[in-house]
Each structure stands twice: as structure tokens, then as C-alpha cells.
Design a protein around this motif. Structure first.
Motif, PDB file in Angstrom:
ATOM      1  N   PRO A   3      94.251 129.732 -47.761  1.00 29.23           N
ATOM      2  CA  PRO A   3      95.220 130.578 -47.044  1.00 29.23           C
ATOM      3  C   PRO A   3      95.990 129.767 -46.002  1.00 29.23           C
ATOM      4  CG  PRO A   3      92.971 131.098 -46.384  1.00 29.23           C
ATOM      5  CD  PRO A   3      92.870 130.133 -47.504  1.00 29.23           C
ATOM      6  N   ILE A   4      97.194 130.202 -45.730  1.00 29.40           N
ATOM      7  CA  ILE A   4      98.002 129.569 -44.695  1.00 29.40           C
ATOM      8  C   ILE A   4      97.896 130.425 -43.444  1.00 29.40           C
ATOM      9  CG2 ILE A   4     100.328 128.866 -44.034  1.00 29.40           C
ATOM     10  CD1 ILE A   4     100.945 128.797 -47.106  1.00 29.40           C
ATOM     11  N   LEU A   5      97.676 129.758 -42.325  1.00 30.01           N
ATOM     12  CA  LEU A   5      97.523 130.457 -41.063  1.00 30.01           C
ATOM     13  C   LEU A   5      98.829 130.354 -40.283  1.00 30.01           C
ATOM     14  CD1 LEU A   5      94.871 131.734 -40.135  1.00 30.01           C
ATOM     15  CD2 LEU A   5      94.527 129.754 -38.670  1.00 30.01           C
ATOM     16  N   LEU A   6      99.409 131.496 -39.951  1.00 31.53           N
ATOM     17  CA  LEU A   6     100.609 131.467 -39.135  1.00 31.53           C
ATOM     18  C   LEU A   6     100.197 131.681 -37.687  1.00 31.53           C
ATOM     19  CD1 LEU A   6     103.016 133.746 -41.247  1.00 31.53           C
ATOM     20  CD2 LEU A   6     102.435 131.341 -41.584  1.00 31.53           C
ATOM     21  N   SER A   7     100.201 130.607 -36.906  1.00 25.82           N
ATOM     22  CA  SER A   7      99.839 130.768 -35.500  1.00 25.82           C
ATOM     23  C   SER A   7     101.079 130.524 -34.660  1.00 25.82           C
ATOM     24  CB  SER A   7      98.702 129.827 -35.125  1.00 25.82           C
ATOM     25  OG  SER A   7      98.970 128.532 -35.589  1.00 25.82           O
ATOM     26  N   GLY A   8     101.370 131.425 -33.817  1.00 24.88           N
ATOM     27  CA  GLY A   8     102.587 131.371 -33.029  1.00 24.88           C
ATOM     28  C   GLY A   8     102.634 132.581 -32.119  1.00 24.88           C
ATOM     29  N   HIS A   9     102.018 133.655 -32.605  1.00 27.02           N
ATOM     30  CA  HIS A   9     101.961 134.845 -31.763  1.00 27.02           C
ATOM     31  C   HIS A   9     100.827 134.710 -30.755  1.00 27.02           C
ATOM     32  CE1 HIS A   9     105.063 137.312 -33.514  1.00 27.02           C
ATOM     33  NE2 HIS A   9     104.646 136.999 -34.731  1.00 27.02           N
ATOM     34  N   GLU A  10     101.071 135.273 -29.583  1.00 25.81           N
ATOM     35  CA  GLU A  10     100.076 135.138 -28.515  1.00 25.81           C
ATOM     36  C   GLU A  10      99.197 136.367 -28.368  1.00 25.81           C
ATOM     37  OE1 GLU A  10     102.334 134.028 -25.087  1.00 25.81           O
ATOM     38  OE2 GLU A  10     102.869 132.085 -25.974  1.00 25.81           O
ATOM     39  N   GLY A 302     100.887 137.263 -54.042  1.00 27.67           N
ATOM     40  CA  GLY A 302     100.054 136.975 -52.879  1.00 27.67           C
ATOM     41  C   GLY A 302     100.112 138.110 -51.886  1.00 27.67           C
ATOM     42  N   TYR A 303      99.436 137.926 -50.754  1.00 32.07           N
ATOM     43  CA  TYR A 303      99.512 138.938 -49.709  1.00 32.07           C
ATOM     44  C   TYR A 303      99.343 138.262 -48.363  1.00 32.07           C
ATOM     45  CZ  TYR A 303      94.547 138.948 -48.450  1.00 32.07           C
ATOM     46  OH  TYR A 303      93.312 138.592 -47.980  1.00 32.07           O
ATOM     47  N   CYS A 304      99.663 138.988 -47.316  1.00 30.28           N
ATOM     48  CA  CYS A 304      99.387 138.467 -45.977  1.00 30.28           C
ATOM     49  C   CYS A 304      98.820 139.583 -45.112  1.00 30.28           C
ATOM     50  CB  CYS A 304     100.631 137.846 -45.351  1.00 30.28           C
ATOM     51  SG  CYS A 304     101.955 138.996 -44.992  1.00 30.28           S
ATOM     52  N   SER A 305      98.060 139.182 -44.110  1.00 31.87           N
ATOM     53  CA  SER A 305      97.448 140.158 -43.213  1.00 31.87           C
ATOM     54  C   SER A 305      97.719 139.749 -41.776  1.00 31.87           C
ATOM     55  CB  SER A 305      95.944 140.249 -43.476  1.00 31.87           C
ATOM     56  OG  SER A 305      95.355 138.960 -43.502  1.00 31.87           O
ATOM     57  N   GLY A 306      97.980 140.734 -40.930  1.00 29.78           N
ATOM     58  CA  GLY A 306      98.183 140.497 -39.505  1.00 29.78           C
ATOM     59  C   GLY A 306      96.994 141.058 -38.759  1.00 29.78           C
ATOM     60  N   GLY A 307      96.400 140.252 -37.887  1.00 37.35           N
ATOM     61  CA  GLY A 307      95.153 140.659 -37.262  1.00 37.35           C
ATOM     62  C   GLY A 307      95.260 140.900 -35.774  1.00 37.35           C
ATOM     63  N   TYR A 311      96.571 136.262 -35.440  1.00 34.05           N
ATOM     64  CA  TYR A 311      96.980 135.430 -36.565  1.00 34.05           C
ATOM     65  C   TYR A 311      97.534 136.232 -37.741  1.00 34.05           C
ATOM     66  CZ  TYR A 311      94.463 131.610 -34.327  1.00 34.05           C
ATOM     67  OH  TYR A 311      94.042 130.659 -33.445  1.00 34.05           O
ATOM     68  N   VAL A 312      98.427 135.575 -38.466  1.00 32.12           N
ATOM     69  CA  VAL A 312      98.831 136.082 -39.772  1.00 32.12           C
ATOM     70  C   VAL A 312      98.208 135.123 -40.781  1.00 32.12           C
ATOM     71  CG1 VAL A 312     100.750 136.576 -41.334  1.00 32.12           C
ATOM     72  CG2 VAL A 312     101.023 136.946 -38.876  1.00 32.12           C
ATOM     73  N   ARG A 313      97.526 135.666 -41.767  1.00 33.29           N
ATOM     74  CA  ARG A 313      96.939 134.838 -42.830  1.00 33.29           C
ATOM     75  C   ARG A 313      97.679 135.138 -44.122  1.00 33.29           C
ATOM     76  NH1 ARG A 313      91.973 132.688 -41.193  1.00 33.29           N
ATOM     77  NH2 ARG A 313      91.442 132.292 -43.362  1.00 33.29           N
ATOM     78  N   VAL A 314      98.199 134.086 -44.735  1.00 32.80           N
ATOM     79  CA  VAL A 314      98.976 134.241 -45.962  1.00 32.80           C
ATOM     80  C   VAL A 314      98.169 133.700 -47.141  1.00 32.80           C
ATOM     81  CG1 VAL A 314     101.170 133.757 -47.101  1.00 32.80           C
ATOM     82  CG2 VAL A 314     101.063 133.842 -44.603  1.00 32.80           C
ATOM     83  N   HIS A 315      97.971 134.541 -48.135  1.00 33.33           N
ATOM     84  CA  HIS A 315      97.172 134.156 -49.303  1.00 33.33           C
ATOM     85  C   HIS A 315      98.021 134.161 -50.561  1.00 33.33           C
ATOM     86  CE1 HIS A 315      93.225 134.828 -47.235  1.00 33.33           C
ATOM     87  NE2 HIS A 315      94.023 135.544 -46.462  1.00 33.33           N
TER      88      HIS A 315
END
Lengths: 335, 63
Positions: A3-10, A302-307, A311-315
């Protein structure tokens, strides 16, 4: 594929959305910032600044021209996707919990929060299909939800109806022209709020997620509950996958209710169910807090989830995901 | 004896799934029919996503 981790949100993510082609993911968070990312590698494309409070909702039109957002600063905003320019701000007396375009992009709806002196409403604006044009202040429709406040809403296929999910666990069907309430059906446990509603690609049916730990598959035309998916955790989001007949659920107990035991039991997982057989078929771990939203790539790749963990995880789905079939599905495919 | 019991239980599960799948496919066919009759273009277009070339394109991206 990892999965790709989108880190940028605080802060916690509240909604994530793919555009129609699936190459861009838009994310909104309690940190006031809107993010845009390339879905295939997670590279950040840009951010949209201007909101003065937590963001609750985002949507993008079918041509990836307009972006709509809404949040706790009581505004709904329209942006030029490409330039990041703020095109329009609509102000309200309470926060905006949900925005959604019609499938042709000609209409945009917003769901306003109920607050002392402010009723829960669903407002509709006609969108001028030109980024240089002045957008209207006039609502083409305003629906007041006086029975139970609306938490989510969207346009049906052909924009015939507006379907809304409510705090009391019911769903409503409204006429899109006059806004009359045509039907209201209790689909979840009474007084368990509906937290999410997402469409099938053709919008002839949709899925709702609820705090009652279930998700329901409902037909748009008659609000008939066709399928029910039972879990062991309050749900925040539910999505329908194209190509394969699966659904993806996300949820988890809020941080203050979580004991270490719960965290170890791993409720912060995306759960996959077979859409037709209602059986759980798999889980995907990764988040350190509840999943607030799950979104599926429009082509089902694919899908992505916001937690709640920020983090957003992109699969991207692997081959076994596509190969998996029940025996009766194989039979059907051979026929 | 146990084996017979197990087999018939499995058969019941398979039968149940077969019925669910048939029900679903029948419902989808009726919906498609209705959309065609009403000429609802956006929904009909969306139905084709994943059925044709789109899916193959998607798979290439994954590889």
C-alpha cells in the motif's frame, strides 16, 4: 503490491474520493486542508487552502473540473481543480456535512447540520459548466429534514431522486424537482445514525454504513433492503466495488472508547464482504485508528482509506483479488 | 455418517449461494431492462464499466 501511504495531513481524515478516471485522490481532513494526490504513486499534486475549520466532505465532478468541499466553518466551496482557485463560497448558519455532485455534474448538493436555530437541510445548486463563469447564489432546491436530520445525501441515477440517510437510521427518497418526500424507510437500528452512503456505479442501488455495526445494500427505486452485512464494530463507511461483487467496510470504536484489548483485536481494518453472499472474505490491516472513509477506484482496480490516524492508505488490488471466485460464480461464468 | 451429514450441509450452503446469485442476476437484468426502457443514459453507461476494455486497462496498471 504494497500500500502507498499518503502522509501530509496533520489531523484525522474525514473523506477521500477518487475522480472519475481514478488517477487522482482528493482528501479532506480536520486540519482544514484539501489534498490532491496521484493515486498510482501517492505523489502530492496540490492543496487547496481557504477553509477556516475542520473539513467534513469533498466531491469532484465527472470531468475533474470542479471540486466541492464543505466543513465546520459553515461554508460550502467550489474550486477549480486544475488551478486551485476558489470559485465560489456559499455560507450557511451551520456546518456542511456532505457535498455531492449529480452523475452529470450539473447539480451540486450540500447537507447542512442541525443546530439551535438552524434546521437540517439539503440544498441544491445548479453548476454553470464554465470555470470563468459566476456561480449562482440561488438554490434550485431546498429540502428541510424536520423528522430526523440528514447525515448523508446524493443524487440517484438520471438525477430523478435525492436519497438521504438520517440520524435516526432511516433513508429517504425525495423528488428532485419539488423536493417532496416520497418515501422514508427505517433500514438500520432505530436511532443509530447512518454514517455513510455510497452508490453503485450506475446509482441504481447504494450501500449505507451505520453505528449499529451493519451495512445495508438498498435499491434506489423502492428503498428495498436487499443485503445486510453484519460486523462487530460501529461503521463509518461502506463502498461497493465495480468488476468484482464485493463491498468494503471501514469503522472502529472512537479513540476514547478504545481499550488496548480492542486495539489488539484489530478492529481498525478494512473488511471485505461478498456483496451477494453477505459473507466476510478478507480484512486489510494498517491504520492505527478507526477508518473514517473508504473509497473504491472507479475501475475497480484498488481502494483507499482515510483514517482517524491522519493517514490515507492507497491499495492496488493484486491478481488473487480478481481471481477469487465462489464455486457457484465459476459455474455461472461457465454458463 | 458424519461425512454424509457434512456433505449434505455443504450442499445446502452451495444451493443457498446458487439461489442468491440467481436472484441477484435476475434483479440486475430487470433493472437494466427498465433503464433501457426509460432511456437513462448515465446509468447505462456506468453499467458497462469493467465489462469491456476498461477492466483490461486497469489490470495492466496493476502489473
Amino acid at each position: 503490491m504494497r500500500p502507498i501511504l499518503l502522509s501530509g495531513h496533520e489531523r484525522a481524515l474525514t473523506q477521500v474520493k477518487y475522480n472519475k478516471d481514478g488517477d487522482i485522490i482528493f482528501s479532506v481532513s480536520k486540519d482544514h486542508v484539501v489534498g490532491a494526490w496521484f493515486s498510482y504513486n501517492g505523489e502530492r499534486l496540490g492543496t487547496y487552502h481557504g477553509h477556516q475549520g475542520a473539513l467534513w466532505t469533498v466531491d469532484v465532478d465527472p470531468t475533474t473540473t470542479f471540486l466541492a468541499t464543505g466543513g465546520a466553518d459553515n461554508t460550502m466551496r467550489l474550486w477549480n481543480v486544475q488551478t486551485g482557485k476558489l470559485l465560489k463560497t456559499w455560507e450557511f448558519g451551520s456546518s456542511i456535512k456532505r457535498v455531492e455532485f449529480s452523475s452529470d455534474g450539473s447539480k451540486l448538493l450540500g447537507v447542512t447540520e442541525k443546530r439551535t436555530g438552524h434546521l437540517s437541510t439539503i440544498v441544491v445548486y445548479d453548476i454553470v459548466q464554465d470555470v470563468d463563469a459566476e456561480q449562482t447564489d440561488e438554490q434550485s432546491l431546498r429540502i428541510v429534514c424536520d423528522e430526523s436530520k440528514a447525515t448523508v445525501a446524493g443524487f440517484s441515477y438520471g438525477a430523478k431522486w435525492i436519497i438521504a440517510g438520517h440520524e435516526d437510521g432511516s433513508v429517504s427518497q425525495y423528488d428532485v424537482k419539488g423536493g417532496e418526500l416520497l418515501d422514508n424507510v427505517m433500514v438500520h437500528e432505530p436511532d443509530m445514525p447512518i454514517t455513510d452512503m455510497q452508490w453503485a456505479p450506475d446509482r441504481t442501488y447504494f450501500i449505507t454504513a451505520s453505528k449499529d455495526k451493519t451495512a445495508k445494500l438498498i435499491s434506489t427505486k423502492d428503498l428495498n433492503v436487499m443485503k445486510s452485512y453484519n460486523t462487530d464494530t460501529p461503521l463509518n463507511s461502506a463502498a461497493i466495488t465495480p468488476v468484482k461483487d464485493y463491498i468494503i467496510l471501514g469503522g472502529g470504536q472512537a479513540a476514547m472508547d478504545v481499550t488496548t484489548t480492542n486495539a489488539r483485536q484489530g478492529k481498525f481494518e478494512a473488511r471485505f464482504y461478498h456483496k451477494i453472499f453477505e459473507e466476510e472474505i478478507g480484512r486489510v490491516r494498517g491504520h492505527f485508528g478507526p477508518l473514517n472513509y473508504v473509497a473504491v477506484h472507479p475501475l475497480g482496480t484498488g481502494y483507499c482509506s482515510g483514517g482517524e490516524d491522519g493517514y490515507v492508505r492507497v491499495h492496488h488490488f493484486d491478481k488473487p483479488y480478481f481471481d477469487f471466485m465462489y464455486e457457484v460464480e465459476r459455474e455461472q461464468a461457465r454458463m | 455418517q458424519d461425512l454424509i451429514k457434512k456433505n449434505s450441509a455443504n450442499r445446502a450452503v452451495v444451493e443457498h449461494r446458487r439461489r442468491l446469485l440467481e436472484e441477484w442476476l435476475a434483479w440486475r437484468a430487470s433493472v437494466e431492462e427498465e433503464l433501457k426502457a426509460e432511456g437513462i443514459v448515465d446509468a447505462l453507461e456506468a453499467m458497462n464499466v469493467g465489462k469491456g476494455d476498461d477492466f483490461k486497462d486497469g489490470e495492466e496498471v496493476i502489473e
